[in-house]
Design an enzyme around this catalytic site. Structure first.
Site, short mmCIF file in Angstrom:
data_model
loop_
_atom_site.label_atom_id
_atom_site.label_comp_id
_atom_site.label_asym_id
_atom_site.label_seq_id
_atom_site.Cartn_x
_atom_site.Cartn_y
_atom_site.Cartn_z
CB CYS A 13 -0.93 0.02 1.22
SG CYS A 13 -2.15 -1.31 1.20
CG ASP A 122 -1.71 -0.09 7.21
OD1 ASP A 122 -2.18 -0.10 6.04
OD2 ASP A 122 -1.23 -1.09 7.75
#
Ligand code: 4NP
Length: 151
Positions: A13, A122
């Protein structure tokens, strides 16, 4: 050649975005940019489709990247190691062999004095807006890093 490594947990990511962004801002004949994860969950995987999509909307192609795990020899290969959050920082520092290794590791948002929170959140368990937010944070930070490196 100056070498820069971007590190997050999964290497699918955040660090692939940081990798693609910085690579797009530096001449490839003088700078090598890569990314890695502290975990081995996504070794060999392409970036998360949401990271690929947000990069694409900003004309950056990260679809060819492949996940890999951070390894101790990365301390030898890379001049600068940028981590996304405090947990990544601790996981990388645990593998450092000496103070020279340790000195290479920095929270990426420390370069951006305009950000108060130095953690890149995150976005894995959230929605698409989290990915756009991460992109903007990393776009700013990688612009500052590229200017520092090119000075
Ligand atoms: P990243 O996000 O560290 O930004 O790549 C994550 C991706 C995958 C997982 C955790 C974080 N995971 O648990 O699989």
């Amino acid at each position: 050649m100056t070498s820069i490594l971007m590190v997050c947990l999964g290497n699918i990511c955040r660090s692939p975005l940081a990798h693609g962004l910085l690579e797009s801002k530096l001449p490839s004949n003088r700078f090598y940019v890569d990314s890695a994860g502290t975990a081995n969950y996504h070794v060999g995987d392409a970036p998360d489709p949401r990271s690929i999509a947000v990069a694409k909307t900003h004309n950056i192609d990260i679809s060819k990247q492949q996940g890999r795990q951070f390894k101790v020899s990365d301390f030898d290969t890379f001049d600068y190691i940028y981590v996304m959050d405090q947990s990544n920082f601790e996981n990388v520092i645990k593998l450092a062999r000496n103070t020279n290794d340790m000195a290479k590791v920095k929270l990426i948002l420390e370069v951006d004095t305009a950000t108060l929170d130095k953690q890149v959140p995150d976005p894995y368990y959230g929605g698409n807006s989290g990915f756009e937010n991460v992109f903007q944070l990393l776009d700013n930070a990688t612009t500052i890093i590229s200017l520092q490196l090119l000075n």
